[in-house]
Design a protein around this motif. Structure first.
Motif: not given
Length: 310
Positions: A25, A28, A80, A83-84, A98, A224-225, A228, A231-232, A238
């Motif tokens: 988890y 962020c 954040f 994030i990648s 996230f 950013t969303m 994320c 990457h889920l 999220l």
């Protein structure tokens, strides 16, 4: 100053985002570690919580608070929006959840030296990341009237934006606006007395606008969303808590777009966008209970939205 932050919608967030007690988890917006602490208490020893924050004071406070909790922890000082690259540097491709708790923390507001609050005097700063070269002082004392008006109107939704910008420029022509108290006095002078009698503090919207500009808070949200969600894991979640309408509108619209299979204009006879649904919304937006708002008035405007990867 000891780091203090009252975590909003604590249990609602953890209940919504936690799917696998052995999972990975990412918090962020680590802050004082409230969400990470509550999450860690429900995870197994092999689980991992990654705490991300651009404020070193937050990382120091959270790392101390999370000592001794059962699962593994990693802390990263970064924004954040990266994030990648953060996950790539940790050799992590997919995560289970996230957490985002947007906006300014209670600690940042209460620490006058950080310059976030119109209630505590301090130098005009407002940087969440002290490495950021742009400060509130630079904005207030160097932006021209049109740019100040745009920021205050768009980010603060302030009806007196033009008048406030004019007063700022006139005042700084005599001497720089150096402190939060200086700026509050200028704003109060700009807003007519009848408009100051009702509603929130007259400086609230302008301070919000300048803070958003300093930290580019809105410009990074959509990308950013989407990063994320990329990457889920399938079934991962999220969760995002917002505190003002501009943030919430961006999050709501971004989630809505990701929920759709087609985003072509409605008058097109066939789909040409090749957009595919990536998430589903988990119920309606969640707001704090009356009891939480009574105990923590800053929670009043909080909204939690949660999506799940499909």
């Amino acid at each position: 100053m000891e780091f203090h932050h009252t975590t909003v919608l604590l249990h609602e967030m953890i209940d919504s985002v936690l799917t696998d007690p052995h999972g990975v988890y990412v918090d962020c917006t680590l802050g004082g570690g409230g969400h990470s602490m509550a999450l860690s208490e429900r995870l197994e020893e092999d689980a991992l919580v990654i705490g991300v924050d651009q404020d070193q004071e937050a990382i120091d406070a959270a790392s101390e608070r999370l000592k001794g909790t059962g699962c593994r922890h990693l802390f990263v000082r970064d924004n954040f929006s990266h994030i990648s690259s953060i996950l790539d540097s940790l050799d992590i491709e997919k995560v289970d959840g996230f957490i985002f708790d947007l906006g300014v923390s209670s600690h940042q507001l209460d620490d006058g030296e950080r310059g976030f609050s119109y209630m505590n005097n301090g130098k005009l700063d407002m940087r969440m990341d002290q490495r950021n070269p742009l400060t509130a002082y630079e904005i207030v004392n160097t932006y021209d009237e049109d740019d100040l008006t745009r920021i205050i109107r768009e980010y603060g939704e302030e009806r007196w934006a033009r008048r406030i910008a004019q007063f700022i420029v006139n005042f700084r022509n005599e001497k720089p606006i150096e402190t939060t108290d200086d700026l509050v006095r200028v704003i109060k002078a700009a807003i007519p007395a009848h408009a100051r009698r009702n509603g929130p503090h007259p400086a609230k919207r302008t301070f919000q606008a300048i803070r958003i500009e300093v930290n580019n808070e809105l410009g990074i949200l959509k990308d950013t969303m989407e990063a994320c969600v990329g990457h889920l894991k399938v079934g991962g979640r999220l969760g995002v808590i917002t505190f003002q309408s501009l943030e919430d509108r961006i999050i709501k619209n971004t989630f809505r777009e990701m929920e759709r299979d087609c985003i072509c204009p409605p008058d097109l006879p066939v789909c040409v966008c090749h957009h595919h649904r990536t998430v589903k919304s988990l119920g309606k937006a969640i707001k704090p209970s009356d009891r939480e708002v009574e105990e923590n008035p800053r929670a009043r405007s909080a909204v939690l939205r949660v999506v799940e990867k499909v």
